[in-house]
Motif scaffolding. Structure first.
Motif, PDB file in Angstrom:
ATOM      1  N   ALA A   1       0.903  -1.120   0.141  1.00 49.45           N
ATOM      2  CA  ALA A   1       0.029   0.029   0.042  1.00 49.45           C
ATOM      3  C   ALA A   1       0.837   1.370   0.003  1.00 49.45           C
ATOM      4  CB  ALA A   1      -0.914   0.113   1.238  1.00 49.45           C
ATOM      5  N   LEU A   2       0.173   2.483  -0.267  1.00 51.75           N
ATOM      6  CA  LEU A   2       0.948   3.456  -0.382  1.00 51.75           C
ATOM      7  C   LEU A   2       1.528   3.821   1.006  1.00 51.75           C
ATOM      8  CD1 LEU A   2      -0.908   6.136  -2.657  1.00 51.75           C
ATOM      9  CD2 LEU A   2       1.313   5.173  -3.115  1.00 51.75           C
ATOM     10  N   GLY A   3       1.033   3.443   1.958  1.00 47.02           N
ATOM     11  CA  GLY A   3       1.510   3.820   3.348  1.00 47.02           C
ATOM     12  C   GLY A   3       2.713   3.081   3.476  1.00 47.02           C
ATOM     13  N   ASP A   4       2.895   1.982   2.786  1.00 46.05           N
ATOM     14  CA  ASP A   4       4.271   1.284   3.113  1.00 46.05           C
ATOM     15  C   ASP A   4       5.414   1.955   2.623  1.00 46.05           C
ATOM     16  OD1 ASP A   4       2.758  -0.680   4.546  1.00 46.05           O
ATOM     17  OD2 ASP A   4       2.430  -1.829   2.462  1.00 46.05           O
ATOM     18  N   LEU A   5       5.195   2.917   1.835  1.00 44.10           N
ATOM     19  CA  LEU A   5       6.431   3.737   1.134  1.00 44.10           C
ATOM     20  C   LEU A   5       7.039   4.567   1.997  1.00 44.10           C
ATOM     21  CD1 LEU A   5       5.240   3.838  -2.504  1.00 44.10           C
ATOM     22  CD2 LEU A   5       6.712   2.207  -1.355  1.00 44.10           C
ATOM     23  N   GLY A   6       6.637   5.003   3.223  1.00 44.51           N
ATOM     24  CA  GLY A   6       7.240   5.941   4.178  1.00 44.51           C
ATOM     25  C   GLY A   6       6.671   7.334   4.139  1.00 44.51           C
ATOM     26  N   ILE A   7       7.299   8.202   4.521  1.00 47.68           N
ATOM     27  CA  ILE A   7       6.780   9.606   4.575  1.00 47.68           C
ATOM     28  C   ILE A   7       6.292   9.923   3.149  1.00 47.68           C
ATOM     29  CG2 ILE A   7       7.600  12.066   4.954  1.00 47.68           C
ATOM     30  CD1 ILE A   7       9.713  10.955   6.687  1.00 47.68           C
ATOM     31  N   ASP A   8       5.113  10.647   3.091  1.00 45.50           N
ATOM     32  CA  ASP A   8       4.626  11.161   1.820  1.00 45.50           C
ATOM     33  C   ASP A   8       4.824  12.382   1.938  1.00 45.50           C
ATOM     34  OD1 ASP A   8       2.978  12.071  -0.178  1.00 45.50           O
ATOM     35  OD2 ASP A   8       1.158  11.218   0.431  1.00 45.50           O
ATOM     36  N   PHE A   9       5.802  13.116   1.047  1.00 49.07           N
ATOM     37  CA  PHE A   9       6.210  14.384   0.814  1.00 49.07           C
ATOM     38  C   PHE A   9       5.239  15.194   0.148  1.00 49.07           C
ATOM     39  CE2 PHE A   9      10.146  11.975   2.023  1.00 49.07           C
ATOM     40  CZ  PHE A   9      10.676  12.995   2.907  1.00 49.07           C
ATOM     41  N   GLY A  10       4.498  14.655  -0.495  1.00 44.68           N
ATOM     42  CA  GLY A  10       3.687  15.213  -1.444  1.00 44.68           C
ATOM     43  C   GLY A  10       4.042  15.062  -3.032  1.00 44.68           C
ATOM     44  N   GLY A  11       3.158  15.449  -3.883  1.00 42.70           N
ATOM     45  CA  GLY A  11       3.461  15.275  -5.293  1.00 42.70           C
ATOM     46  C   GLY A  11       3.701  13.895  -5.803  1.00 42.70           C
ATOM     47  N   GLY A  12       3.342  12.891  -5.055  1.00 42.58           N
ATOM     48  CA  GLY A  12       3.715  11.635  -5.422  1.00 42.58           C
ATOM     49  C   GLY A  12       5.159  11.242  -5.009  1.00 42.58           C
ATOM     50  N   VAL A  13       5.865  11.945  -4.303  1.00 37.73           N
ATOM     51  CA  VAL A  13       7.033  11.401  -3.627  1.00 37.73           C
ATOM     52  C   VAL A  13       7.101  10.797  -2.261  1.00 37.73           C
ATOM     53  CG1 VAL A  13       9.430  12.204  -3.219  1.00 37.73           C
ATOM     54  CG2 VAL A  13       8.163  13.243  -5.237  1.00 37.73           C
ATOM     55  N   HIS A  14       7.768   9.511  -2.102  1.00 40.01           N
ATOM     56  CA  HIS A  14       7.489   8.977  -0.685  1.00 40.01           C
ATOM     57  C   HIS A  14       8.986   8.755  -0.423  1.00 40.01           C
ATOM     58  CE1 HIS A  14       3.360   8.414  -2.611  1.00 40.01           C
ATOM     59  NE2 HIS A  14       3.173   8.193  -1.085  1.00 40.01           N
ATOM     60  N   GLU A  15       9.096   8.552   0.833  1.00 41.27           N
ATOM     61  CA  GLU A  15      10.548   8.265   1.569  1.00 41.27           C
ATOM     62  C   GLU A  15      11.178   7.103   0.783  1.00 41.27           C
ATOM     63  OE1 GLU A  15      12.811   8.280   5.937  1.00 41.27           O
ATOM     64  OE2 GLU A  15      10.466   7.355   5.539  1.00 41.27           O
ATOM     65  N   ALA A  16      10.414   6.130   0.334  1.00 39.48           N
ATOM     66  CA  ALA A  16      11.152   5.004  -0.208  1.00 39.48           C
ATOM     67  C   ALA A  16      11.847   5.141  -1.445  1.00 39.48           C
ATOM     68  CB  ALA A  16      10.084   3.880  -0.489  1.00 39.48           C
ATOM     69  N   GLU A  17      11.544   6.369  -2.164  1.00 37.17           N
ATOM     70  CA  GLU A  17      12.115   6.523  -3.413  1.00 37.17           C
ATOM     71  C   GLU A  17      13.436   7.514  -3.150  1.00 37.17           C
ATOM     72  OE1 GLU A  17      10.910   8.865  -7.679  1.00 37.17           O
ATOM     73  OE2 GLU A  17       9.651   8.945  -6.107  1.00 37.17           O
ATOM     74  N   LEU A  18      13.236   8.171  -2.226  1.00 37.09           N
ATOM     75  CA  LEU A  18      14.506   8.914  -1.781  1.00 37.09           C
ATOM     76  C   LEU A  18      15.644   7.928  -1.233  1.00 37.09           C
ATOM     77  CD1 LEU A  18      12.902  12.322   0.197  1.00 37.09           C
ATOM     78  CD2 LEU A  18      13.145  11.902  -2.113  1.00 37.09           C
ATOM     79  N   ASP A  19      14.918   6.961  -0.625  1.00 35.96           N
ATOM     80  CA  ASP A  19      16.017   6.109  -0.030  1.00 35.96           C
ATOM     81  C   ASP A  19      16.869   5.394  -1.185  1.00 35.96           C
ATOM     82  OD1 ASP A  19      17.198   4.606   2.342  1.00 35.96           O
ATOM     83  OD2 ASP A  19      16.140   3.010   1.372  1.00 35.96           O
ATOM     84  N   TYR A  20      15.998   4.970  -2.237  1.00 33.60           N
ATOM     85  CA  TYR A  20      16.409   4.410  -3.177  1.00 33.60           C
ATOM     86  C   TYR A  20      17.469   5.242  -3.871  1.00 33.60           C
ATOM     87  CZ  TYR A  20      16.782   2.331  -7.742  1.00 33.60           C
ATOM     88  OH  TYR A  20      17.023   1.496  -8.846  1.00 33.60           O
ATOM     89  N   ALA A  21      17.122   6.476  -4.241  1.00 29.57           N
ATOM     90  CA  ALA A  21      18.081   7.337  -4.997  1.00 29.57           C
ATOM     91  C   ALA A  21      19.434   7.548  -4.246  1.00 29.57           C
ATOM     92  CB  ALA A  21      17.415   8.806  -5.003  1.00 29.57           C
ATOM     93  N   ALA A  22      19.387   7.608  -2.772  1.00 31.68           N
ATOM     94  CA  ALA A  22      20.437   7.831  -1.938  1.00 31.68           C
ATOM     95  C   ALA A  22      21.398   6.490  -2.208  1.00 31.68           C
ATOM     96  CB  ALA A  22      20.059   8.180  -0.706  1.00 31.68           C
ATOM     97  N   ARG A  23      20.544   5.170  -1.794  1.00 31.78           N
ATOM     98  CA  ARG A  23      21.402   4.138  -1.412  1.00 31.78           C
ATOM     99  C   ARG A  23      21.802   3.584  -2.776  1.00 31.78           C
ATOM    100  NH1 ARG A  23      17.094   1.779  -0.407  1.00 31.78           N
ATOM    101  NH2 ARG A  23      16.453   0.211  -2.129  1.00 31.78           N
ATOM    102  N   GLU A  24      21.230   3.645  -3.826  1.00 31.32           N
ATOM    103  CA  GLU A  24      21.479   3.163  -5.127  1.00 31.32           C
ATOM    104  C   GLU A  24      21.964   3.781  -6.220  1.00 31.32           C
ATOM    105  OE1 GLU A  24      20.535  -0.355  -5.949  1.00 31.32           O
ATOM    106  OE2 GLU A  24      19.500  -1.162  -4.258  1.00 31.32           O
ATOM    107  N   GLU A  25      21.519   5.370  -6.370  1.00 26.37           N
ATOM    108  CA  GLU A  25      21.824   6.217  -7.366  1.00 26.37           C
ATOM    109  C   GLU A  25      22.798   7.416  -7.059  1.00 26.37           C
ATOM    110  OE1 GLU A  25      18.167   7.338  -9.247  1.00 26.37           O
ATOM    111  OE2 GLU A  25      17.788   5.323 -10.139  1.00 26.37           O
ATOM    112  N   PHE A  26      23.466   7.260  -6.024  1.00 23.59           N
ATOM    113  CA  PHE A  26      24.630   8.365  -5.697  1.00 23.59           C
ATOM    114  C   PHE A  26      23.829   9.467  -5.187  1.00 23.59           C
ATOM    115  CE2 PHE A  26      25.919   5.042  -9.010  1.00 23.59           C
ATOM    116  CZ  PHE A  26      27.050   4.731  -8.352  1.00 23.59           C
ATOM    117  N   ALA A  27      22.717   9.751  -5.233  1.00 23.11           N
ATOM    118  CA  ALA A  27      22.227  11.178  -4.900  1.00 23.11           C
ATOM    119  C   ALA A  27      22.297  11.391  -3.241  1.00 23.11           C
ATOM    120  CB  ALA A  27      20.615  11.196  -5.004  1.00 23.11           C
ATOM    121  N   MET A  28      22.907  12.603  -3.069  1.00 21.63           N
ATOM    122  CA  MET A  28      23.510  13.131  -1.952  1.00 21.63           C
ATOM    123  C   MET A  28      22.441  14.467  -1.492  1.00 21.63           C
ATOM    124  SD  MET A  28      27.447  12.552  -2.087  1.00 21.63           S
ATOM    125  CE  MET A  28      27.717  12.928  -0.388  1.00 21.63           C
ATOM    126  N   THR A  29      22.144  15.122  -2.509  1.00 19.61           N
ATOM    127  CA  THR A  29      21.433  16.265  -2.163  1.00 19.61           C
ATOM    128  C   THR A  29      19.995  16.288  -2.589  1.00 19.61           C
ATOM    129  OG1 THR A  29      22.114  17.615  -3.993  1.00 19.61           O
ATOM    130  CG2 THR A  29      23.552  17.388  -2.032  1.00 19.61           C
TER     131      THR A  29
END
Length: 536
Positions: free
Chosen positions: A455-483
């Motif tokens: 469910a959407l709630g399983d993706l962590g914090i909902d920042f708004g605009g369809g962005v959830h914490e799971a996506e930020l974590d993936y970007a930081a963990r797998e895609e070298f994103a730092m900022t």
């Protein structure tokens, strides 16, 4: 690989190397990342350092096209156009989530190039390279075609042809991800301060730009893929003398609210014989560009000028029924193209071909410097560069990148529509718009991002605009994103869609994650980092 202390995806420096790596690549643009991927796949050990973020300069400031370059035919660049045309479908198969076909409509203006010249150019464009997936060119009656509706009166005839769109900065990241997965060490926010030849090797000092921590890397060969800084790297960082040079050419783009319906693009002939594109962009916008101006400033400080904005607004307003005004511009970006200096008088006429210069004194470690190039031909450039380096190091390896998809690109039959339908069936709780965006950005890797979420709630914090914490974590963990900017403007273009509060919240998440990472390094406190999704 041969490196003693590989760094993680956050790009931090490890301990001083005691081993020797085959290649030290300086520059994390598309050429550097492409060479890293190709070389490590042939069995070479690789360290890549980038002083900023991956694709942080030229490689994220393109017109975002995988194309042959129709106008280059006028400059008799037949080899370059052929190679680029052949690469379109190779890259389309390798990454059908971030690369897709696009039709281009060229309205005919009788005061510009005559119709017969355009037809000959398109005939060559259709046949110079092998074309299996992309349809050929044909004429268009603008009086009856939907493509004529947004255009000003007086344009009755057009030509239509195929090229491809690419998410340029994601292309760079995917190459770096694959290189790392195969054993390369990717160091972002890491500057090469100096490199000297010593005892048959390159000895380079790498500095973490955030902490100032230094590290020495020893390499059998140095690859100078520094883009606009290629000459600086040669003259100031290595002291080597190389005859060839680059010509820095600024290209700027403007973004306005959507000017037309449909998924086709327009290519307009301007009265200075340049061309300007108007391309569907990020669902709600139109991308307009580009300019070609000689540039002599700091490549890291490049910015659009008021004159460039006026130029592009005027160029497209000749064609659209609704003029584009300076006040309509919602975003701009500029980049510096490090083109090979072929002494052309006109910046638009400078070749987009690449030159690979090998400096290899007897008994010394070689240095390969890259001059010029375009995003469409990066894979071929990487192949040629790796072959040169392999010969110099006595490391044979077979070409392989033409047949292996990039991360997330292993979509059956390159059928993105079928893949998207499958994602919706397996994750019916994803809203349609979010499912589409995630599928486009991550391809089959979306499953790593979503994990076992039900469910959407399983993706962590909902920042708004369809962005959830799971996506930020993936970007930081797998895609070298730092900022926040890494995520909002290079891993995605969500910065265009999200309001200032959401952008600030996302930036704050990355700031806290970096602090948690630093705390882990200094105190071993893992609880905070785990709460930030930072443990790997």
């Amino acid at each position: 690989m041969a490196n003693a202390s590989p760094a993680g995806t956050d790009g931090r420096l490890g301990a001083t190397d005691t081993a020797v790596t085959d290649l030290l690549i300086v520059g994390g643009g598309v050429n550097g990342a492409g060479i890293a991927r190709d070389a490590v796949g042939r069995g070479m050990s690789v360290v890549l350092c980038e002083q900023g973020d991956l694709a942080g300069a030229t490689s994220s400031a393109s017109t975002k096209l995988i194309h042959g370059g129709l106008r280059y035919l006028e400059y008799y660049e037949f080899r370059l156009v052929r190679e680029a045309l052949q690469e379109r479908e190779v890259l389309l198969r390798a990454a059908p989530h971030i690369i897709w076909p696009m039709r281009f409509v060229l309205p005919h203006d009788s005061s510009m190039r005559p119709a017969w010249m355009v037809r000959i150019g398109l005939f060559l464009y259709d046949h110079l390279g092998k074309r299996k997936l992309l349809p050929g060119s044909h004429g268009v009656d603008l009086t009856s075609s939907p493509a004529g509706r947004p255009l000003a009166g007086g344009f009755t005839k057009a030509f239509e042809y195929s090229d491809c769109w690419v998410e340029d900065s994601r292309l760079v990241v995917l190459n770096a991800m694959d290189a790392q997965a195969r054993g390369a060490e990717i160091l972002t926010r890491t500057r090469c301060d100096k490199a000297v030849r010593r005892n048959g090797l390159w000895e380079a000092t790498l500095v973490d730009v955030n902490t100032g921590a230094a590290r020495t890397v020893r390499a059998r060969a140095l690859v100078n893929a520094a883009g606009p800084w290629v000459r600086e790297m040669i003259a100031k960082r290595t002291g080597v003398t190389v005859d060839k040079s680059v010509r820095l050419v600024k290209g700027s783009h403007i973004v306005v609210h959507k000017m037309f319906e449909g998924d086709h693009a327009y290519i307009f002939q301007n009265d200075d014989r340049r061309i300007v594109f108007a391309i569907p962009y990020e669902r709600d916008f139109t991308l307009i560009g580009t300019t070609d101006l000689d540039y002599s400033g700091d490549p890291g400080a490049v910015a659009i000028s008021a004159e460039e904005i006026t130029y592009m607004c005027r160029a497209v307003s000749r064609y659209f029924a609704k003029p584009v005004r300076e006040a309509d511009v919602v975003w701009t970006y500029s980049g510096v193209r490090p083109l090979f200096d072929d002494a052309s008088g006109n910046a638009s006429a400078v070749t987009r071909d690449y030159v690979l210069e090998m400096d290899e004194p007897a008994g010394e470690a070689p240095m390969l410097s890259i001059f010029g190039g375009k995003i469409t031909t990066f894979r071929r450039l990487a192949e040629e560069a790796t072959e040169k380096l392999g010969k110099a190091l006595g490391k044979d390896g077979v070409t392989w990148t033409a047949d292996v998809p990039l991360p997330g690109g292993d979509i059956a039959n390159a059928d993105f529509a079928g893949f998207l339908a499958g994602l919706k069936r397996s994750r019916p709780w994803l809203p349609d718009a979010l499912a589409y965006r995630l599928a486009r950005a991550y391809g089959t890797r979306v499953e790593r991002l979503l994990g076992d979420a039900k469910a959407l709630g399983d993706l962590g914090i909902d920042f708004g605009g369809g962005v959830h914490e799971a996506e930020l974590d993936y970007a930081a963990r797998e895609e070298f994103a730092m900022t926040g900017d890494d995520f909002l403007w290079r891993r995605s273009k969500l910065g265009l869609h999200l309001d200032a509060n959401v952008r600030e919240a996302i930036g704050g998440w990355f700031d806290r994650r970096r602090e948690a990472t630093a705390n882990r390094d200094t105190s071993g406190d893992t609880a905070t980092l785990r709460s930030m999704g930072g443990l790997r």
